[in-house]
Scaffold this active site. Structure first.
Site, PDB file in Angstrom:
ATOM      1  N   GLU A   1     -12.288  -5.341  15.620  1.00  0.00           N
ATOM      2  CA  GLU A   1     -11.219  -4.440  16.018  1.00  0.00           C
ATOM      3  C   GLU A   1     -11.829  -3.061  16.244  1.00  0.00           C
ATOM      4  OE1 GLU A   1      -8.392  -4.364  12.863  1.00  0.00           O
ATOM      5  OE2 GLU A   1      -9.827  -3.683  11.359  1.00  0.00           O
TER       6      GLU A   1
ATOM      7  N   ASP B   1     -14.014   0.410   0.291  1.00  0.00           N
ATOM      8  CA  ASP B   1     -14.012  -0.973  -0.203  1.00  0.00           C
ATOM      9  C   ASP B   1     -14.993  -1.854   0.563  1.00  0.00           C
ATOM     10  OD1 ASP B   1     -12.422  -0.987   2.104  1.00  0.00           O
ATOM     11  OD2 ASP B   1     -11.232  -2.684   1.421  1.00  0.00           O
TER      12      ASP B   1
ATOM     13  N   SER C   1      -8.298   0.709   0.494  1.00  0.00           N
ATOM     14  CA  SER C   1      -9.311   0.852   1.530  1.00  0.00           C
ATOM     15  C   SER C   1      -9.703   2.321   1.706  1.00  0.00           C
ATOM     16  CB  SER C   1      -8.813   0.239   2.837  1.00  0.00           C
ATOM     17  OG  SER C   1      -9.837   0.156   3.792  1.00  0.00           O
TER      18      SER C   1
ATOM     19  N   THR D   1      -2.946  -6.845  16.693  1.00  0.00           N
ATOM     20  CA  THR D   1      -3.783  -5.920  15.944  1.00  0.00           C
ATOM     21  C   THR D   1      -3.817  -6.298  14.462  1.00  0.00           C
ATOM     22  OG1 THR D   1      -1.905  -4.419  15.618  1.00  0.00           O
ATOM     23  CG2 THR D   1      -3.329  -4.012  17.510  1.00  0.00           C
TER      24      THR D   1
ATOM     25  N   ASP E   1     -16.593   2.107   4.468  1.00  0.00           N
ATOM     26  CA  ASP E   1     -15.445   2.762   3.856  1.00  0.00           C
ATOM     27  C   ASP E   1     -15.443   2.394   2.364  1.00  0.00           C
ATOM     28  OD1 ASP E   1     -14.741   0.107   4.131  1.00  0.00           O
ATOM     29  OD2 ASP E   1     -12.699   0.494   4.791  1.00  0.00           O
TER      30      ASP E   1
ATOM     31  N   ARG F   1       0.855  -1.185   0.000  1.00  0.00           N
ATOM     32  CA  ARG F   1       0.000   0.000   0.000  1.00  0.00           C
ATOM     33  C   ARG F   1       0.890   1.233   0.000  1.00  0.00           C
ATOM     34  NH1 ARG F   1      -5.043   0.664   4.083  1.00  0.00           N
ATOM     35  NH2 ARG F   1      -5.463  -1.388   3.196  1.00  0.00           N
TER      36      ARG F   1
ATOM     37  N   ASP G   1     -15.386  -2.908   3.709  1.00  0.00           N
ATOM     38  CA  ASP G   1     -15.082  -3.909   4.734  1.00  0.00           C
ATOM     39  C   ASP G   1     -15.201  -3.351   6.153  1.00  0.00           C
ATOM     40  OD1 ASP G   1     -12.788  -2.372   4.721  1.00  0.00           O
ATOM     41  OD2 ASP G   1     -11.385  -4.053   4.550  1.00  0.00           O
ATOM     42  N   ARG G   2     -15.471  -2.042   6.296  1.00  0.00           N
ATOM     43  CA  ARG G   2     -15.698  -1.449   7.614  1.00  0.00           C
ATOM     44  C   ARG G   2     -17.117  -0.895   7.702  1.00  0.00           C
ATOM     45  NH1 ARG G   2     -10.129  -0.580   7.079  1.00  0.00           N
ATOM     46  NH2 ARG G   2      -8.934  -0.879   9.006  1.00  0.00           N
TER      47      ARG G   2
END
Length: 658
Positions: free
Chosen positions: A480, A379, A212, A456, A377, A114, A381-382
């Site tokens: 998380e 993409d 992301s 994490t 978000d 990234r 996934d959140r």
């Protein structure tokens, strides 16, 4: 001053033009580099891009190497814009700019790649995608049966960022030409579809081209293994070394351009799985995780929901999800509903940023009488949540990740137990990252299921879920604090799509049948399992300052021997875990059960009063992060007061700052 200036080994401050016509932008990037001195058996590609032992170079040698790399890059890079960026710096003999492009190669870690999109080995570009794909192919073949893995194939998706579709096509082409079956999407894919697709199609690996919620200039290359989880050590180190051994492109630019992964002539080896995977995903999720009646969904409890994909790919897919769950259509945020790689209405496309990121959603919700906002978000996934429930519905309450987890974990656990009343609760498990709230531990203690603490990152939680299932446990929930959630074993990475629909169903149940807001339910659950209060924050600082503070915590007695503070102000410490060194005073052998992370910085303190504090580096930004959590069984104000006092003590005594 050059538009690109190297400022430290692991931190580069950049001012660069990215796309044709794009303005010069300021970009800050920090990353933990892989160990450049590690080698594997076997002959490495003889390329100047393999920067082993750069530290031993003289200034003159370093400049000469960088210029050789720039020439090499120009020869190998197929995309003209990126190629010209390097050519321009080389023609001007702009050493500072070349240093930023080639001083340190972009590293492959447990998040894959990234960085900013730009020419040079430090950034995301076509050549980096080529080299990474080649290295990944050879690594897969070295770890799995070569014939079987080619037949199992790979699934590759991409988001709506600049260059994402082209990066995905490059990776697909190289895999196809190497003899692998390839599975692809004919439109922007939500990240959760890739780990689900790996399991459904039994692929050997999966890739998502996405950055992301990073700024618009960034992109990424996220890798999953055949268990449907993100890669963890030793795969990341192995892939990084394999990339170094496969730097020279296997095909000329002309040869690669001739490979069309979407050509129907390749139908036996190349398959569009858009409908296959997404239809299976929505069917399984709506079958397994929908718990309220169709009548309740139709009446909706008077609830109106507003949803924003934050300029990402989630608008289309969330509509499909709501249809599968038979939920009433959500209210769109028109200016953010369609994919927009410029993220034109937000400074940062991250719903975790709070009120600033959700401003348009709140305006649209207010205009339509909506009391609940769900946000993904870019993409998908959140999941972020806001509710107009505070102060008699006059203000929006933005839930943090811990609070969303309280609600989701209880909802799924309650419904799972209603359907499996005779199950052995000691064989159920929930998972959270170690910097997230200890609420799930308290819930587990009272309800009798198993709670597992991980490092994490969802890469650790996903793989832990797989391991627990292999041990005979039923995995229920993971999260998380950074608003990432996973319900059930349909897949093993955070999922903002199914969790949004599940949260909507829960809200309907609360509003219609329990006559409660989500916030009221949150207070009820906190009263049952404990009032946990957390500060999760950071301070920006460079590597040298951060390391000085961490060394001080590890040498508290100042005698060059490993020693940790026995207290923080008046708060006595009963246990210390340092995953950087592998030490844990709470274990009989003094060894941490969490994997040692020598290239990361993280120390956790447990206090006699039940509080915890963790200090760690960011890994992707020049930040020192800290988390302090307190608990009181009866009064949240007591927990809040203690939190303020302990956070102040941590800043002043441990971090030596206000």
């Amino acid at each position: 001053m050059s538009s690109l200036q190297k400022v430290s080994k692991n931190k580069v401050a950049l001012g660069l033009g990215l796309l044709a016509g794009a303005a010069i932008a300021t970009y800050a990037y920090s990353a933990t580099r892989c160990n450049e001195n590690t080698t594997e058996d076997g002959e490495e590609e003889k390329s100047t891009a393999n920067n082993a032992n750069n530290k031993a170079e003289s200034k003159e040698q370093r400049i000469a190497r960088i210029k050789r790399q720039a020439q090499e890059y120009i020869e190998w890079e197929p995309y003209e814009t990126f190629r010209q960026q390097v050519q321009a710096a080389l023609s001007k003999n702009d050493v500072a700019e070349l240093e930023g492009m080639f001083g340190d190669r972009i590293s492959f870690g447990t998040a894959g790649l990234r960085s900013m999109m730009h020419g040079g080995y430090a950034f995301m570009n076509d050549l980096i995608i080529i080299q990474t794909t080649q290295g990944l192919i050879r690594y897969i073949e070295s770890q799995l049966d070569k014939t079987e893995c080619r037949e199992q194939g790979v699934i590759i998706g991409y988001d709506a960022r600049h260059h994402s579709d082209r990066f995905a096509k490059i990776a697909l082409s190289i895999f196809l030409d190497a003899g692998f079956k390839i599975y692809w999407f004919n439109r922007f894919a939500a990240t959760p579809f890739i780990p689900f697709g790996i399991l459904k199609l039994k692929c050997c690996a999966g890739i998502v081209v996405t950055a992301s919620h990073n700024p618009k200039l960034d992109n990424g290359f996220k890798v999953y293994w055949n268990n449907g989880s993100q890669i963890i050590p030793p795969h990341d180190e192995g892939i990084a070394q394999s990339i170094k051994q496969n730097l020279k492109p296997w095909h000329s630019q002309q040869e690669l351009a001739k490979v069309d992964p979407f050509d129907k002539a390749n139908s036996k080896r190349s398959q569009d799985i858009t409908d296959l995977v997404t239809s299976a995903y929505f069917k399984e999720c709506s079958t397994r995780y929908s718990f309220i009646s169709d009548d309740d969904k139709k009446e909706n409890g008077g609830l109106k929901v507003t949803f924003t994909p934050m300029h990402g790919i989630g608008g289309h897919w969330m509509t499909r999800c709501y249809e599968a769950f038979a939920l009433q259509p959500f209210i769109k945020v028109p200016l953010q509903h369609e994919p927009d790689p410029e993220f034109s209405t937000v400074e940062f496309p991250n719903p975790e940023e709070g009120a600033g990121a959700l401003k348009l959603s709140m305006q649209e919700a207010d205009k339509n009488g909506s009391t609940l906002i769900l946000a993904n978000d870019p993409d998908s996934d959140r999941l972020a949540v806001a509710e107009k429930a505070a102060n008699d519905g006059k203000e929006w309450y933005i839930y943090n990740g811990n609070e969303i987890a309280v609600l989701l974990s209880n909802w799924y656990f309650t419904n799972y137990m209603a359907a499996n009343a005779e199950c052995d609760k000691s064989k159920l498990c929930m998972i959270a990252s170690t910097v997230s709230s200890k609420y799930l531990q308290s819930m587990a203690d009272k309800e009798g299921f198993v709670f597992v603490d991980t490092l994490t990152g969802f890469k650790w939680m996903g793989n832990t879920a797989v391991q627990m299932i292999e041990k005979g446990f039923t995995f229920l929930f993971a999260y998380e604090v950074e608003i990432g959630f996973l319900i059930g074993d349909t897949s093993f990475d955070k999922d903002g799509i199914r969790c949004a629909a599940i949260f909507n169903e829960m809200a309907i149940q609360l509003y219609k049948n329990e006559k409660k807001t989500c916030l009221q339910k949150l207070h009820e659950l906190r009263a049952k399992y404990g009032f946990f209060e957390m500060t999760a924050s950071y301070r920006r600082m460079d590597d040298a300052s951060l390391m000085q503070k961490m060394r001080r915590l590890r040498n508290w007695s100042n005698d060059d021997n490993q020693s940790y503070p026995p207290s923080m102000a008046e708060f006595k410490i009963k246990r210390v875990r340092d995953v950087t060194t592998g030490y844990d005073s709470g274990e009989a052998d003094k060894k941490s059960k969490l994997p040692i992370q020598p290239n990361q910085q993280m120390i956790t303190f447990w206090f006699d009063n039940g509080a915890t504090a963790t200090i760690r580096n960011s890994g992707t930004e020049p930040k020192l992060k800290f988390y302090v959590e307190t608990k009181d069984d009866k009064d949240p104000q007591v927990a809040k007061a203690l939190l303020a006092k302990m956070t102040d003590a941590l800043l002043k005594e441990f971090m030596q700052m206000e």
